[in-house]
Motif scaffolding. Structure first.
Motif, mmCIF file in Angstrom:
data_model
loop_
_atom_site.group_PDB
_atom_site.id
_atom_site.type_symbol
_atom_site.label_atom_id
_atom_site.label_comp_id
_atom_site.label_asym_id
_atom_site.label_seq_id
_atom_site.Cartn_x
_atom_site.Cartn_y
_atom_site.Cartn_z
ATOM 1 N N SER A 25 -38.546 39.544 -52.504
ATOM 2 C CA SER A 25 -38.058 40.678 -51.736
ATOM 3 C C SER A 25 -36.761 40.347 -51.018
ATOM 4 O O SER A 25 -36.392 41.022 -50.091
ATOM 5 N N SER A 47 -32.305 41.221 -53.447
ATOM 6 C CA SER A 47 -32.174 41.817 -54.762
ATOM 7 C C SER A 47 -32.178 43.331 -54.719
ATOM 8 O O SER A 47 -32.250 43.969 -55.740
ATOM 9 N N GLY A 48 -32.108 43.926 -53.575
ATOM 10 C CA GLY A 48 -32.125 45.378 -53.466
ATOM 11 C C GLY A 48 -30.733 45.977 -53.553
ATOM 12 O O GLY A 48 -30.482 47.015 -52.987
ATOM 13 N N SER A 66 -39.846 43.418 -55.741
ATOM 14 C CA SER A 66 -38.689 43.826 -54.952
ATOM 15 C C SER A 66 -38.398 45.291 -55.230
ATOM 16 O O SER A 66 -39.100 45.940 -56.007
ATOM 17 N N GLN A 75 -37.334 49.763 -50.334
ATOM 18 C CA GLN A 75 -36.484 48.768 -49.690
ATOM 19 C C GLN A 75 -36.672 48.790 -48.176
ATOM 20 O O GLN A 75 -36.723 47.735 -47.544
ATOM 21 N N LEU A 121 -39.905 47.004 -47.451
ATOM 22 C CA LEU A 121 -39.736 45.547 -47.612
ATOM 23 C C LEU A 121 -38.952 44.944 -46.459
ATOM 24 O O LEU A 121 -39.255 43.846 -45.988
#
Length: 178
Positions: free
Chosen positions: A58, A61-62, A149, A170, A173
């Protein structure tokens, strides 16, 4: 004189008919996408014990999510669950507004691993929304669990829902990390 000579209208009619028949045959031979009934039967990820907790995934990588973060004080980013000795945390992401309605995702993280993802709110106002999201939402849930993710692929035909899903995921997370 021959009936199908070069500039004959009959020749054009025969060729146009043959092309039309060929096009219809090709169109009918195409396979349709999977039926919603099959896509709805998502695997139950909560039964896994979370043995491989080494990959949280997590992190940063967003990049493809386009998360706005402008409504940080929204009341929808709630946290519940027991974060005691088991390390389990359930977080609901912020509501992402899309063209067809809001999308909101709830996640469960156990020992740093994403174990459950559920879309708690998504467009269902009309039969077309219900049809699209009946196959898109389970697919997005599976992809999020696999990717660990919000860096997941957009579902074809459900672009707006997919983008809202990514934004809400996102934000959830980010809440777990913080």
């Amino acid at each position: 004189m021959h009936a199908l000579k070069r500039k004959s209208p009959l020749r054009r009619i025969v060729l146009a008919s043959a092309a039309t028949v060929s096009g219809v045959v090709l169109l009918l031979s195409m396979k349709p996408h999977s039926s919603p009934g099959i896509a709805v039967a998502a695997p139950a990820p909560s039964s896994s014990a979370g043995v491989s907790s080494g990959s949280t995934g997590s992190g940063g990588s967003g990049g493809s999510t386009g998360s706005s973060g402008s409504t940080g004080s929204s009341g929808s980013g709630s946290t519940s669950g027991s974060a005691g000795s088991t390390g389990t945390k359930t977080v609901t992401g912020e509501e992402a507004q899309t063209r067809y309605g809001p999308v909101q995702v709830r996640i469960t993280v156990k020992n740093g691993k994403l174990t459950d993802v559920t879309a708690v709110e998504y467009p269902q106002d009309n039969p077309r929304d219900q049809e699209i999201n009946s196959y898109a939402v389970p697919q997005l849930n599976r992809e999020a669990l696999t990717a660990q993710s919000a860096n997941i692929d957009v579902v074809s035909g459900a672009t707006y829902t997919s983008q809202g899903y990514q934004q809400s995921l996102q934000s959830a997370l980010d809440s777990v990390k913080g």
